[in-house]
Write a protein that holds these residues in place. Structure first.
Motif, PDB file in Angstrom:
ATOM      1  N   ILE A 143       0.837  -1.200   0.000  1.00 16.77           N
ATOM      2  CA  ILE A 143       0.000   0.000   0.000  1.00 16.77           C
ATOM      3  C   ILE A 143       0.871   1.249   0.000  1.00 16.77           C
ATOM      4  O   ILE A 143       0.644   2.189  -0.786  1.00 16.77           O
ATOM      5  N   LEU A 144       1.879   1.268   0.867  1.00 16.82           N
ATOM      6  CA  LEU A 144       2.759   2.432   0.963  1.00 16.82           C
ATOM      7  C   LEU A 144       3.495   2.694  -0.351  1.00 16.82           C
ATOM      8  O   LEU A 144       3.573   3.843  -0.812  1.00 16.82           O
ATOM      9  N   LEU A 145       4.044   1.656  -0.957  1.00 22.21           N
ATOM     10  CA  LEU A 145       4.760   1.825  -2.219  1.00 22.21           C
ATOM     11  C   LEU A 145       3.855   2.406  -3.295  1.00 22.21           C
ATOM     12  O   LEU A 145       4.260   3.311  -4.044  1.00 22.21           O
ATOM     13  N   SER A 146       2.642   1.908  -3.367  1.00 22.07           N
ATOM     14  CA  SER A 146       1.700   2.384  -4.379  1.00 22.07           C
ATOM     15  C   SER A 146       1.305   3.837  -4.146  1.00 22.07           C
ATOM     16  O   SER A 146       1.295   4.649  -5.073  1.00 22.07           O
ATOM     17  N   VAL A 147       0.980   4.179  -2.903  1.00 25.96           N
ATOM     18  CA  VAL A 147       0.559   5.541  -2.590  1.00 25.96           C
ATOM     19  C   VAL A 147       1.681   6.543  -2.846  1.00 25.96           C
ATOM     20  O   VAL A 147       1.477   7.587  -3.473  1.00 25.96           O
ATOM     21  N   VAL A 148       2.880   6.219  -2.371  1.00 25.89           N
ATOM     22  CA  VAL A 148       4.014   7.137  -2.536  1.00 25.89           C
ATOM     23  C   VAL A 148       4.316   7.356  -4.020  1.00 25.89           C
ATOM     24  O   VAL A 148       4.473   8.494  -4.478  1.00 25.89           O
ATOM     25  N   PHE A 149       4.398   6.279  -4.787  1.00 26.46           N
ATOM     26  CA  PHE A 149       4.701   6.407  -6.220  1.00 26.46           C
ATOM     27  C   PHE A 149       3.626   7.204  -6.944  1.00 26.46           C
ATOM     28  O   PHE A 149       3.919   8.145  -7.687  1.00 26.46           O
ATOM     29  N   THR A 150       2.359   6.840  -6.721  1.00 30.05           N
ATOM     30  CA  THR A 150       1.257   7.483  -7.451  1.00 30.05           C
ATOM     31  C   THR A 150       1.110   8.950  -7.062  1.00 30.05           C
ATOM     32  O   THR A 150       0.930   9.817  -7.929  1.00 30.05           O
ATOM     33  N   LEU A 156       3.383  11.031  -5.816  1.00 31.47           N
ATOM     34  CA  LEU A 156       4.500  11.836  -6.326  1.00 31.47           C
ATOM     35  C   LEU A 156       4.451  11.957  -7.852  1.00 31.47           C
ATOM     36  O   LEU A 156       4.854  12.987  -8.410  1.00 31.47           O
ATOM     37  N   ARG A 157       3.963  10.922  -8.508  1.00 34.71           N
ATOM     38  CA  ARG A 157       3.878  10.956  -9.970  1.00 34.71           C
ATOM     39  C   ARG A 157       2.854  11.970 -10.455  1.00 34.71           C
ATOM     40  O   ARG A 157       3.074  12.679 -11.446  1.00 34.71           O
ATOM     41  N   PHE A 158       1.738  12.088  -9.741  1.00 36.83           N
ATOM     42  CA  PHE A 158       0.655  12.944 -10.214  1.00 36.83           C
ATOM     43  C   PHE A 158       0.543  14.278  -9.474  1.00 36.83           C
ATOM     44  O   PHE A 158      -0.176  15.159  -9.922  1.00 36.83           O
ATOM     45  N   SER A 159       1.258  14.420  -8.353  1.00 38.20           N
ATOM     46  CA  SER A 159       1.096  15.656  -7.588  1.00 38.20           C
ATOM     47  C   SER A 159       2.273  15.885  -6.645  1.00 38.20           C
ATOM     48  O   SER A 159       2.133  15.798  -5.431  1.00 38.20           O
ATOM     49  N   SER A 160       3.428  16.196  -7.212  1.00 39.55           N
ATOM     50  CA  SER A 160       4.598  16.458  -6.379  1.00 39.55           C
ATOM     51  C   SER A 160       4.534  17.904  -5.868  1.00 39.55           C
ATOM     52  O   SER A 160       4.546  18.853  -6.651  1.00 39.55           O
ATOM     53  N   SER A 161       4.425  18.061  -4.548  1.00 41.72           N
ATOM     54  CA  SER A 161       4.284  19.382  -3.934  1.00 41.72           C
ATOM     55  C   SER A 161       4.646  19.276  -2.454  1.00 41.72           C
ATOM     56  O   SER A 161       4.702  18.166  -1.902  1.00 41.72           O
ATOM     57  N   PRO A 162       4.904  20.404  -1.781  1.00 42.04           N
ATOM     58  CA  PRO A 162       5.178  20.351  -0.333  1.00 42.04           C
ATOM     59  C   PRO A 162       4.040  19.711   0.452  1.00 42.04           C
ATOM     60  O   PRO A 162       4.286  18.998   1.436  1.00 42.04           O
ATOM     61  N   THR A 163       2.808  19.954   0.026  1.00 42.72           N
ATOM     62  CA  THR A 163       1.661  19.338   0.706  1.00 42.72           C
ATOM     63  C   THR A 163       1.696  17.824   0.558  1.00 42.72           C
ATOM     64  O   THR A 163       1.486  17.083   1.525  1.00 42.72           O
ATOM     65  N   ASN A 215      -3.861  18.661  -4.537  1.00 40.24           N
ATOM     66  CA  ASN A 215      -2.792  17.785  -4.049  1.00 40.24           C
ATOM     67  C   ASN A 215      -3.301  16.786  -3.013  1.00 40.24           C
ATOM     68  O   ASN A 215      -2.926  15.615  -3.022  1.00 40.24           O
ATOM     69  N   ILE A 216      -4.165  17.271  -2.131  1.00 41.03           N
ATOM     70  CA  ILE A 216      -4.715  16.398  -1.095  1.00 41.03           C
ATOM     71  C   ILE A 216      -5.668  15.382  -1.707  1.00 41.03           C
ATOM     72  O   ILE A 216      -5.677  14.203  -1.334  1.00 41.03           O
ATOM     73  N   SER A 217      -6.444  15.841  -2.682  1.00 42.42           N
ATOM     74  CA  SER A 217      -7.388  14.943  -3.343  1.00 42.42           C
ATOM     75  C   SER A 217      -6.654  13.824  -4.072  1.00 42.42           C
ATOM     76  O   SER A 217      -7.080  12.660  -4.032  1.00 42.42           O
ATOM     77  N   VAL A 218      -5.538  14.159  -4.709  1.00 43.32           N
ATOM     78  CA  VAL A 218      -4.742  13.143  -5.410  1.00 43.32           C
ATOM     79  C   VAL A 218      -4.203  12.115  -4.423  1.00 43.32           C
ATOM     80  O   VAL A 218      -4.287  10.900  -4.653  1.00 43.32           O
ATOM     81  N   PHE A 219      -3.643  12.587  -3.320  1.00 38.09           N
ATOM     82  CA  PHE A 219      -3.092  11.681  -2.312  1.00 38.09           C
ATOM     83  C   PHE A 219      -4.181  10.751  -1.767  1.00 38.09           C
ATOM     84  O   PHE A 219      -3.972   9.532  -1.648  1.00 38.09           O
ATOM     85  N   ALA A 220      -5.330  11.326  -1.423  1.00 34.80           N
ATOM     86  CA  ALA A 220      -6.419  10.519  -0.865  1.00 34.80           C
ATOM     87  C   ALA A 220      -6.925   9.501  -1.871  1.00 34.80           C
ATOM     88  O   ALA A 220      -7.178   8.339  -1.527  1.00 34.80           O
ATOM     89  N   MET A 221      -7.055   9.910  -3.135  1.00 36.74           N
ATOM     90  CA  MET A 221      -7.548   8.974  -4.149  1.00 36.74           C
ATOM     91  C   MET A 221      -6.517   7.897  -4.459  1.00 36.74           C
ATOM     92  O   MET A 221      -6.881   6.739  -4.717  1.00 36.74           O
TER      93      MET A 221
END
Length: 318
Positions: A59-66, A68-75, A197-203
């Protein structure tokens, strides 16, 4: 960002976990990273002993990769820090359990110290970003200025959420399904407020959890372990903080609140009166012991969590 973009993010995150499963699960089995089942639990759970654990790493690997791939930002970085920080604590706990072949990992004090450390660092990141330390009160269009007391609130909030999700992780698919629903609700709230950015991370987290359910649904082929449950709780709390929706989490994460309260009530009742309120706590075990099948308990909790999230979204957008 439109709904189609978020759907694509969900699909990518989902696919990563599904593709990791055939690699990670046999590897965990070969390494003998099997779950030790506590003797005090329901007797039928003993057959799950040896099921690979620490699947939360997928789960962690998938969330981190996805993310950062779609929304790299300080948030995004801050959200990942919270999730990975709590996940590392869970990884240490799981690792000790596996090495010692028992259901006891880090001590309660060690867990608390490490969790406080993650929260303090999270607070410092907010501080240096000029964050307003206030607590928004829904329905009153006002906020409580907490100032230096915000750190105390943050510690209780994040550690409480992480451990409530951890407590909920006791049946096949229970924690994965309920947290997926909660993250989906926050993804919608963040999208509504244009917090992309938050929406991308949550999704991305929703997609990873749905992928994990492919292997974690009953009968589970892998457990997320504390690696996953603590990470998800920490990530969920961080999302609530950054969307200023801390109070909404009490409703969206109502299942986690109920599960945690059932343990607190049970302990207080037994220590004060020598009597148990529930046949066993957390609450999901109580329903098992009154005759419900594991799948019935899980699906019922999912439906309750879904209803609470829909109610929260309804009142949020009004």
């Amino acid at each position: 960002m439109d709904a189609q973009s978020l759907s694509w993010i969900l699909v990518v995150s989902f696919a990563i976990v599904v593709l990791l499963g055939p690699i990670a699960i046999p590897l965990l089995q070969r390494l003998k990273f099997g779950q030790a089942i506590r003797a005090e639990g329901p007797a039928r759970h003993q057959q799950k002993s040896g099921t690979p654990t620490m699947g939360g790493m997928m789960i962690l690997l998938s969330v981190v990769f996805t993310a950062l791939r779609f929304s790299s930002s300080p948030t995004t970085d801050l959200l990942i820090f919270a999730m990975v920080g709590f996940g590392i604590i869970g990884l240490l706990d799981d690792g000790i359990k596996v090495l010692r072949h028992r259901n006891l990992g880090l001590t309660a004090r060690q867990k608390l110290v490490l969790q406080v450390l993650v929260v303090v660092l999270f607070y410092l990141f907010l501080y240096f970003r000029g964050w307003h330390f206030e607590l928004y009160i829904p329905g009153f269009n006002t906020a409580l200025q907490l100032g230096p007391f915000y750190l105390i609130f943050l510690a209780f909030f994040m550690i409480g959420t992480a451990n409530a999700v951890n407590i909920t992780d006791g049946l096949d698919g229970l924690a994965a399904g309920t947290t997926a629903i909660a993250f989906a609700a926050f993804a919608a709230m963040a999208w509504w407020e244009s917090q992309w950015n938050i929406s991308v991370f949550a999704m991305a987290t929703v997609g990873a959890l749905l992928g994990f359910l492919v292997y974690n649904r009953h009968p589970a082929k892998v457990f997320m372990g504390d690696t996953g449950s603590l990470a998800l709780g920490g990530g969920l709390a961080a999302v609530a903080v950054l969307t200023r929706s801390e109070i909404w989490l009490a409703l969206i994460g109502g299942i986690f609140v109920i599960e945690a309260l059932s343990v607190i009530i049970q302990v207080i009742s037994f220590q004060s009166f020598g009597r148990r309120v529930f046949k066993m706590s957390p609450l999901h075990h109580h329903f098992e012991l009154i005759g419900w099948s594991e799948w019935r308990v899980v699906t019922t909790f999912w439906l309750v969590g879904l209803a609470l999230s829909i109610a929260a979204l309804y009142f949020y957008v009004r």
